[in-house]
Scaffold this active site. Structure first.
Site, PDB file in Angstrom:
ATOM      1  N   GLY A   1     -23.677 -65.902  19.565  1.00  0.00           N
ATOM      2  CA  GLY A   1     -22.357 -66.025  20.182  1.00  0.00           C
ATOM      3  C   GLY A   1     -22.086 -64.884  21.151  1.00  0.00           C
ATOM      4  N   TYR A   2     -22.482 -65.079  22.378  1.00  0.00           N
ATOM      5  CA  TYR A   2     -22.282 -64.040  23.398  1.00  0.00           C
ATOM      6  C   TYR A   2     -21.275 -64.500  24.445  1.00  0.00           C
ATOM      7  CZ  TYR A   2     -26.085 -60.794  22.154  1.00  0.00           C
ATOM      8  OH  TYR A   2     -26.883 -59.861  21.548  1.00  0.00           O
TER       9      TYR A   2
ATOM     10  N   GLU B   1     -34.270 -61.058  25.138  1.00  0.00           N
ATOM     11  CA  GLU B   1     -34.001 -62.402  25.644  1.00  0.00           C
ATOM     12  C   GLU B   1     -34.585 -62.559  27.048  1.00  0.00           C
ATOM     13  OE1 GLU B   1     -29.873 -63.396  25.990  1.00  0.00           O
ATOM     14  OE2 GLU B   1     -30.297 -65.546  26.067  1.00  0.00           O
TER      15      GLU B   1
END
Lengths: 379, 397
Positions: free
Chosen positions: B132-133, B254
């Site tokens: 959840g960014y 990422e």
């Protein structure tokens, strides 16, 4: 093998960087000889210093008095040559000609290698016969004559041809122009009768010749390797020359980029440093990415070549094509971002643009090598 | 060196004995990937058998320490395992954001209690995590996020909305950035872990132009997030209000992952395959397309060398810490170009949206999907900003 320099290579890089920045600097060499309209385009005293540093025989085997190093090491020296636009016979003599001579007999090696290593001699290599690099077609003929050969034809853009004590010439000894086989390499001495040089100065102030061979008589011992078996040697020479010029191109690109990024941090317009403008930041960051990638693939291709990998042919062309594109981008962005001052002769960035153009054309431009990548990949 | 050779031999025979034939095929679609979690089911027995034996061996996370469910392999051994698995096309036994993202962050910033609990759960594929960014108003400008957690003593009360939450509708837990101090931009964010079944959490899939929906909107309506899950096991990673450090570390991972720096599809040449593709249809590559493919192959093969250099340098601490941004920028732009060229080489056939011939529109759906590459995980423009500022040191960037 990891894709960075080991301890010895790092030491060589430091040594070469310091030497080229001091002795091979633009004002001391390139501008100096250019402004005197020097017919060689480089200084022989500097070439002697190259020898003292141990650079001249970098690719020559230890048994012949050389350093016995590889194309990665030659590339390390060439990158520094590129950064400083140092004019020298290093690429033609120590990389191209040395790679050819390594395939020669013991007699031939003992005749030529000592002069190369001591910096007393300069060698050139004559391959192309037209304005574009097309080593697939060789028309220049060497016909059997007594114990030797008679060489006839012409070669174009022989870099440093007029300064050379010996020219390695690729000629046809059998078959027709586009045949792969039937090529032989000859070591043609400077004083051979029937050789005529027409010297031209190129855009980067280097010197080349259009050389005619009119029945030049050569002894049998001028043959490098086997008669009719020169294609394989020629490919080795081309690979070494291509990865070498890619390494030099990395130096040209890196220096042009550094100069430009530096300028972005100093030049003010509209009350701001121009490096504060995002339009220029993004172009600079893109350029940085491309230069890093070009360097990575150049080291990779050099390692594959030195390791005798079957992928070396492909990766050498990938490297030459990638560097061709990248160095071109670096100098174009360099001149543009410098604005008006970038167009002046007084400022160095334009010299990088000129050298890049000559280097890119040498032994095949980015288009030639991208096409070769496609062919080698089977399409 | 000899030890590595022995390890390679052992690995080879272990794979030979334990990797089922059905698992030695390239991944073709979503069903071929096992993501684990409470809702997961196996596609077939082979997938389950392969997963179980890997869990037992620690091969779902081979480089993690044994006490956290890994195999404790050295970097060199892990590389050998990767190579040997690639050699036989072995499918990954488990794919998860827990392995790729939360795990590395916990190894770096977690407490011993958190490591014991969460890393083991991740290694055994028990809990499927989502990230959840992003929020509707803060994509690449992540730090402007608004989701707020109010301190209620033994718990936080979290309200707000996340977006682009990959697979949120299938995830069990979320690792989530929550603002816990409105006065501080960077030092007012907490990296929280909580169960998606908590009251007040809801998700809604977002249909994309590719016709698929890996992404969700995720809503938090007064969600109670415990401050502790037991002894030495706090509900946040790192300190309260210092979650940005964790997030930044994780973003580096990422970006590396998206850039394909480790190899894989992004870095290979495509010209020869496209030629065969066109020839199958009785055609020829247009000369201009051929030259574009050749230029692409040059760039892709050069990028592969950069990827190798990048990994070599990382292992020894060489290279600039902001280089993942450069790799992400180039890799994702390259992947978009690759799919443009593949669409062109495929011609009208590649436009088919639902035919069997295209496995249900694979070429065009994949092409559309790549457009997100240079947006997700930080846009290309943000990557260039980071390179300008942190590597080139340009002013005011």
């Amino acid at each position: 093998m990891p894709l960075y320099y080991d301890e010895d290579q790092t030491m060589l890089a430091d040594t070469a960087a310091q030497f080229m920045a001091e002795e091979g600097a633009i004002n001391k060499q390139l501008r100096h000889w250019r402004d005197r309209d020097c017919p060689d385009g480089f200084g022989h005293a500097l070439w002697k210093q190259f020898a003292e540093m141990g650079f001249t025989g970098i690719l020559v085997g230890e048994e012949d008095g050389g350093m016995g190093m590889g194309n990665v090491e030659a590339g390390i020296v060439l990158e520094q040559i590129g950064r400083n636009l140092t004019p020298s016979p290093f690429l033609t003599s120590s990389v191209l000609a040395a790679t050819a001579l390594k395939e020669g007999s013991a007699d031939m090696r003992s005749r030529y290698m000592p002069g190369l290593i001591s910096g007393d001699c300069v060698f050139a290599v004559a391959i192309d016969e037209g304005a574009k690099h097309r080593p697939e077609r060789i028309k220049t003929k060497a016909e059997k004559s007594g114990n030797g050969f008679k060489l006839s034809g012409q070669k174009s853009f022989v870099i440093q041809g007029a300064s050379a004590d010996m020219i390695v010439v690729a000629a046809r000894t059998s078959g027709s122009d586009a045949d792969e086989d039937g090529i032989t390499l000859f070591a043609v001495p400077k004083d051979a009768a029937g050789m005529e040089h027409d010297s031209v100065r190129l855009v980067d102030s280097s010197m080349a010749t259009h050389t005619k061979f009119d029945g030049v008589e050569l002894d049998g011992d001028a043959v490098i390797g086997e008669v009719d078996g020169g294609r394989e040697i020629l490919n080795k020479v081309l690979n070494a020359g291509r990865i070498g010029s890619a390494a030099e191109g990395c130096g040209v690109a890196g220096a042009a980029m550094d100069m430009t990024v530096d300028y972005l941090k100093q030049r003010k317009q509209f009350g701001k440093l121009i490096g504060e403008f995002q339009a220029l930041q993004h172009r600079a960051a893109h350029l940085y990415s491309e230069v890093e990638i070009a360097r990575a693939v150049t080291i990779k291709a050099g390692q594959l070549l030195d390791g005798g990998s079957e992928k070396a042919d492909l990766m050498v062309s990938v490297a030459k094509a990638k560097v061709g594109q990248t160095a071109g981008l670096a100098v174009r962005e360099g001149v543009q971002m410098h604005g008006g001052i970038g167009m002046t002769d007084e400022y160095d960035i334009g010299l990088y643009m000129k050298r890049d153009k000559a280097l890119n054309e040498f032994l095949g431009d980015a288009y030639y090598h991208a096409d070769r990548v496609a062919r080698l990949s089977g399409y | 060196m000899a030890d590595l050779d022995i390890f390679r031999e052992e690995t080879r025979s272990w794979l030979e004995a334990n990797c089922p034939e059905e698992m030695r095929q390239p991944v073709r679609d979503e069903e071929d990937v096992y993501w684990g979690g409470r809702k997961a089911t196996f596609k077939n027995d082979a997938q389950k058998a392969w997963f179980d034996i890997c869990v037992e061996k620690g091969y779902t996370v081979p480089a993690w320490p044994k006490e956290y469910g890994g195999a404790g392999l050295s970097a060199a051994e892990a590389k050998v395992l990767r190579q040997e698995m690639a050699r036989i096309n072995a499918r990954p036994p488990l794919s998860s954001f827990g392995i790729w993202m939360l795990g590395p962050a916990l190894l770096q910033f977690g407490t011993e209690g958190q490591k014991q609990r969460f890393l083991n759960e991740i290694a055994r594929g028990e809990i499927r995590w989502c990230q959840g960014y992003s929020e509707p108003g803060s994509g690449s400008d992540l730090v402007s996020m608004q989701t707020f957690g109010e301190d209620k003593g033994d718990h936080w009360e979290v309200s707000g909305q996340k977006i682009w939450t990959s697979y949120a509708d299938q995830a069990d837990w979320i690792f989530c950035l929550v603002r816990t101090d409105k006065a501080n931009k960077y030092q007012g964010i907490t990296f929280m872990l909580f169960d998606m079944e908590n009251e007040g959490v809801s998700t809604k899939p977002i249909l994309l132009i590719s016709g698929n929906s890996p992404f969700c909107e995720t809503f938090f309506d007064n969600v109670k997030v415990p401050k502790s899950y037991g002894e030495d096991c706090p509900g946040q990673v790192g300190e309260v209000n210092r979650g940005w450090d964790v997030a930044k570390y994780l973003l580096g991972h990422e970006r590396e992952m998206i850039s394909g720096a480790g190899g894989g599809g992004l870095t290979s040449a495509i010209g020869a395959a496209m030629q065969r593709h066109v020839a199958k249809d009785g055609g020829d590559l247009d000369p201009v397309l051929r030259s574009e493919l050749a230029m692409f192959d040059v760039d892709a093969l050069a990028y592969a060398a950069m990827g190798e250099k990048f990994l070599d340098e990382m292992k020894t601490g060489r290279g600039h810490p902001a280089q993942p941004n450069m790799m992400k920028y180039v890799g994702t732009e390259l992947n978009k170009r690759r799919h443009e060229l593949m669409m062109s080489a495929g011609g009208s056939r590649s436009l088919e949206w639902d035919s069997e011939e295209t496995s249900g529109g694979k070429p065009s759906r994949n092409w559309l999907r790549t457009k997100a590459n240079s947006i997700e995980g930080g846009t290309s423009e943000v990557m260039l900003n980071v390179v300008s500022k942190r590597i080139l040191d340009l002013p005011g960037a």
